[in-house]
Design an enzyme around this catalytic site. Sequence first.
Site, PDB file in Angstrom:
ATOM      1  N   LYS A 167       7.834  22.488 -14.764  1.00 19.44           N
ATOM      2  CA  LYS A 167       7.035  21.308 -14.422  1.00 19.44           C
ATOM      3  C   LYS A 167       6.842  21.223 -12.901  1.00 19.44           C
ATOM      4  O   LYS A 167       5.729  20.950 -12.419  1.00 19.44           O
ATOM      5  CB  LYS A 167       7.749  20.049 -14.931  1.00 19.44           C
ATOM      6  CG  LYS A 167       7.067  18.717 -14.586  1.00 19.44           C
ATOM      7  CD  LYS A 167       5.912  18.413 -15.501  1.00 19.44           C
ATOM      8  CE  LYS A 167       5.219  17.090 -15.129  1.00 19.44           C
ATOM      9  NZ  LYS A 167       5.848  15.918 -15.728  1.00 19.44           N
ATOM     10  N   HIS A 196      -0.003  10.960 -27.804  1.00 18.20           N
ATOM     11  CA  HIS A 196      -0.249   9.649 -27.200  1.00 18.20           C
ATOM     12  C   HIS A 196      -1.013   8.733 -28.147  1.00 18.20           C
ATOM     13  O   HIS A 196      -0.757   7.527 -28.204  1.00 18.20           O
ATOM     14  CB  HIS A 196      -1.035   9.809 -25.900  1.00 18.20           C
ATOM     15  CG  HIS A 196      -0.198  10.245 -24.738  1.00 18.20           C
ATOM     16  ND1 HIS A 196      -0.736  10.677 -23.545  1.00 18.20           N
ATOM     17  CD2 HIS A 196       1.153  10.326 -24.577  1.00 18.20           C
ATOM     18  CE1 HIS A 196       0.239  10.988 -22.704  1.00 18.20           C
ATOM     19  NE2 HIS A 196       1.386  10.787 -23.316  1.00 18.20           N
ATOM     20  N   ARG A 215      -2.539  21.746 -14.185  1.00 19.32           N
ATOM     21  CA  ARG A 215      -1.564  20.747 -14.631  1.00 19.32           C
ATOM     22  C   ARG A 215      -1.866  20.240 -16.034  1.00 19.32           C
ATOM     23  O   ARG A 215      -0.961  19.813 -16.752  1.00 19.32           O
ATOM     24  CB  ARG A 215      -1.522  19.586 -13.636  1.00 19.32           C
ATOM     25  CG  ARG A 215      -0.460  18.557 -13.998  1.00 19.32           C
ATOM     26  CD  ARG A 215      -0.180  17.583 -12.870  1.00 19.32           C
ATOM     27  NE  ARG A 215       0.832  16.621 -13.261  1.00 19.32           N
ATOM     28  CZ  ARG A 215       1.414  15.764 -12.437  1.00 19.32           C
ATOM     29  NH1 ARG A 215       1.078  15.754 -11.159  1.00 19.32           N
ATOM     30  NH2 ARG A 215       2.340  14.920 -12.868  1.00 19.32           N
ATOM     31  N   HIS A 274      -0.125  16.360 -26.373  1.00 21.20           N
ATOM     32  CA  HIS A 274      -0.112  14.959 -25.942  1.00 21.20           C
ATOM     33  C   HIS A 274      -1.362  14.180 -26.336  1.00 21.20           C
ATOM     34  O   HIS A 274      -1.324  12.954 -26.404  1.00 21.20           O
ATOM     35  CB  HIS A 274       0.107  14.880 -24.425  1.00 21.20           C
ATOM     36  CG  HIS A 274       1.523  15.121 -24.019  1.00 21.20           C
ATOM     37  ND1 HIS A 274       2.186  16.282 -24.310  1.00 21.20           N
ATOM     38  CD2 HIS A 274       2.418  14.345 -23.355  1.00 21.20           C
ATOM     39  CE1 HIS A 274       3.422  16.224 -23.830  1.00 21.20           C
ATOM     40  NE2 HIS A 274       3.589  15.061 -23.253  1.00 21.20           N
ATOM     41  N   HIS A 314       8.731   8.992 -27.822  1.00 19.92           N
ATOM     42  CA  HIS A 314       7.704   9.837 -27.218  1.00 19.92           C
ATOM     43  C   HIS A 314       7.839  11.293 -27.651  1.00 19.92           C
ATOM     44  O   HIS A 314       6.850  11.935 -28.029  1.00 19.92           O
ATOM     45  CB  HIS A 314       7.782   9.745 -25.691  1.00 19.92           C
ATOM     46  CG  HIS A 314       6.810  10.642 -24.987  1.00 19.92           C
ATOM     47  ND1 HIS A 314       5.449  10.444 -25.017  1.00 19.92           N
ATOM     48  CD2 HIS A 314       7.008  11.770 -24.231  1.00 19.92           C
ATOM     49  CE1 HIS A 314       4.837  11.393 -24.316  1.00 19.92           C
ATOM     50  NE2 HIS A 314       5.768  12.201 -23.823  1.00 19.92           N
ATOM     51  N   GLU A 348       9.940  18.035 -24.919  1.00 23.89           N
ATOM     52  CA  GLU A 348       9.193  18.448 -23.732  1.00 23.89           C
ATOM     53  C   GLU A 348       9.629  19.829 -23.243  1.00 23.89           C
ATOM     54  O   GLU A 348       8.807  20.618 -22.774  1.00 23.89           O
ATOM     55  CB  GLU A 348       9.350  17.414 -22.609  1.00 23.89           C
ATOM     56  CG  GLU A 348       8.661  16.090 -22.863  1.00 23.89           C
ATOM     57  CD  GLU A 348       7.143  16.164 -22.776  1.00 23.89           C
ATOM     58  OE1 GLU A 348       6.608  17.220 -22.355  1.00 23.89           O
ATOM     59  OE2 GLU A 348       6.485  15.173 -23.136  1.00 23.89           O
ATOM     60  N   LYS A 379       3.242  11.123 -11.342  1.00 26.16           N
ATOM     61  CA  LYS A 379       2.382  10.283 -12.172  1.00 26.16           C
ATOM     62  C   LYS A 379       3.102   8.967 -12.454  1.00 26.16           C
ATOM     63  O   LYS A 379       4.218   8.960 -12.971  1.00 26.16           O
ATOM     64  CB  LYS A 379       2.053  10.973 -13.493  1.00 26.16           C
ATOM     65  CG  LYS A 379       0.941  11.995 -13.416  1.00 26.16           C
ATOM     66  CD  LYS A 379       0.572  12.484 -14.807  1.00 26.16           C
ATOM     67  CE  LYS A 379      -0.592  13.441 -14.784  1.00 26.16           C
ATOM     68  NZ  LYS A 379      -0.954  13.904 -16.143  1.00 26.16           N
ATOM     69  N   GLU A 403      -4.370  17.396 -11.172  1.00 25.61           N
ATOM     70  CA  GLU A 403      -5.138  17.989 -12.264  1.00 25.61           C
ATOM     71  C   GLU A 403      -6.560  18.327 -11.851  1.00 25.61           C
ATOM     72  O   GLU A 403      -7.494  18.252 -12.651  1.00 25.61           O
ATOM     73  CB  GLU A 403      -5.137  17.063 -13.490  1.00 25.61           C
ATOM     74  CG  GLU A 403      -3.759  16.864 -14.087  1.00 25.61           C
ATOM     75  CD  GLU A 403      -3.771  16.007 -15.352  1.00 25.61           C
ATOM     76  OE1 GLU A 403      -4.836  15.460 -15.680  1.00 25.61           O
ATOM     77  OE2 GLU A 403      -2.725  15.887 -15.989  1.00 25.61           O
ATOM     78  N   ARG A 422       0.821  -1.226   0.000  1.00 23.22           N
ATOM     79  CA  ARG A 422       0.000   0.000   0.000  1.00 23.22           C
ATOM     80  C   ARG A 422       0.851   1.270   0.000  1.00 23.22           C
ATOM     81  O   ARG A 422       0.397   2.331   0.439  1.00 23.22           O
ATOM     82  CB  ARG A 422      -0.971   0.010   1.182  1.00 23.22           C
ATOM     83  CG  ARG A 422      -2.015  -1.097   1.128  1.00 23.22           C
ATOM     84  CD  ARG A 422      -3.086  -0.893   2.187  1.00 23.22           C
ATOM     85  NE  ARG A 422      -4.128  -1.899   2.072  1.00 23.22           N
ATOM     86  CZ  ARG A 422      -4.155  -3.034   2.747  1.00 23.22           C
ATOM     87  NH1 ARG A 422      -3.161  -3.310   3.602  1.00 23.22           N
ATOM     88  NH2 ARG A 422      -5.139  -3.889   2.602  1.00 23.22           N
ATOM     89  N   ASN A 468      -0.083  18.925 -20.941  1.00 26.70           N
ATOM     90  CA  ASN A 468      -0.417  17.942 -21.970  1.00 26.70           C
ATOM     91  C   ASN A 468      -0.570  18.563 -23.359  1.00 26.70           C
ATOM     92  O   ASN A 468      -1.140  17.924 -24.253  1.00 26.70           O
ATOM     93  CB  ASN A 468      -1.710  17.209 -21.580  1.00 26.70           C
ATOM     94  CG  ASN A 468      -1.501  16.264 -20.417  1.00 26.70           C
ATOM     95  OD1 ASN A 468      -0.610  15.428 -20.432  1.00 26.70           O
ATOM     96  ND2 ASN A 468      -2.309  16.418 -19.378  1.00 26.70           N
TER      97      ASN A 468
END
Length: 551
Positions: free
Chosen positions: A416, A442, A431, A438, A455, A374, A332, A426, A310, A435
Amino acid sequence: MAENIFLIGFSGVGKSTVGKKLALMLGMDFVDIDKYIVDSQDRTIKDIFASDGERKFRKIEYNSLKNICQKTNQVVSTGGGLPVYARNRNLMKENGVIICLEAHDKTLNKRLFESDLDGSFDKEVRPKLDSDDKFRTLSSLKQSRQKFYSMCDWTIHTDKLTPDQIAIEIIRFCNILPASQIKIPVSLNEDLSSIVSIGGEGYPIYVGWGILTKLSDILKDRKMLATIFIIADESVLMHTRKIQILLESNGFKFHTFRIPSGESSKNLDLVKSIYGWLAELNAERSDMILAVGGGVVGDISGFVAATYLRGIKFAQIPTTLLAMTDSSIGGKTGVDLPEGKNLVGAFHQPEFILADLETLKTLSQRELNSGWAESIKHGLILDKNLFYDMQNNSSKLLSLEKTVTLDVLKRSMKIKADVVSKDEKEQLGLRIILNYGHTIGHAIEASTKYGLYLHGEAVSIGVVGAAMLSSHLGFITNEEVDLQKSVFKLFDLPTSYNDLDIDSVIHFMSVDKKRSAGNIRWVILEAIGNANTTKNVSIDSVKNILKELKK
């Protein structure tokens, strides 16, 4: 034992904001005297002034300071009027060092009274500033206190500094004090780039050339002395071995698990294998996972750390440009499903990030080029000066010229870090601007099964698509679209494709994580350095953009 650091200065200079960051950096306790008074009196400062008057408040303030001074190893944020009284100044001098945070009247007026602030500095308006002509009252009251603010050990002018930069300046001053006064951790030096602050806690980001050798100092400073479980990309054996030798020579117990390179490793089967490895070695919550490699390793390691027992600690040593500027920062974590990228994951913040730029020298030119995507995006959404600096220094960045590379990466990573600090999950809509490009990027990666484009290459195409969309919606000009294309081309990044099925790309957009109420939240540009979001984009508009992107 370390003494205290007292922060004085007028309202709006950032004492509370900076104090929290400084305490996190130094491993000290943070105390806000105003909050201490409110909690102990069960009344607001304004209510105490109104019912008992200023004289009674100053007595309460003095007694509170006396109580606080019974302890050490604290960063203490004081009220603006506290240093006016000699008994308070004497107490602080006897129990620590006094740092004054200073700012011009116009800066304070903007921070305290203008409504469009981003929340970086304290904004509480004190009772004595509550008047019709707030600027004149501010200037007059500040002038009357200025001579008392000058009776400090050090003054820092905060007008053009961020809270992180102010905290780092305080640390630099403390470094020149006698060692008996304030104990500064070995790891806190010029390599500390920024701090990610979330919910009263935070973690440091270290950036520099050849700083991997400082890993053991960082671990000791942060009291991480349990077993370390290294999860490393098999392509970074040289860096992993260096870390192993460093840990072994400093008495750390560790184990290593190597994973195959590439996005295809981000799957639940591999996660299950790592769970088994940790269980077999009796990993405990007090232990720590250390991710060494690119974004894939960071995503998997973070997800395992978030879910095993956990939640256990983990830290990041990114060795790729993309991982340094993007995936290692923000907590993330996740793995892919056949239906889309990062659909299973969790938010789990690292204990620290250590980015040694020497590791970039082992990357291929294609990987380096991809990594700069990026940082270009960071400039486009929030810092036009960074964008133009990258445009003007592309050849130096591509060759990893030390000074320029360090400067650009620190600025990019700080963007960032600052966004994540304000909107970790977000929930505030801040935030999501990270993206930009993206949604398409993606989908391109997923439709090609993560095998055709790196990427950063997919993001480059995606940013151009988002720029075209921004132009079609009337936010930016065609010239600004062409400018973005030209900068990506300077870094030898693609701005179009010729080998994708548009219907497949649209399908993968339909499972995009940025959807809200069934609609994709598109990040668009309103200007270079200024991003926003919109849902008002038709499927026909998207199809037209994808057709334009096709060579």
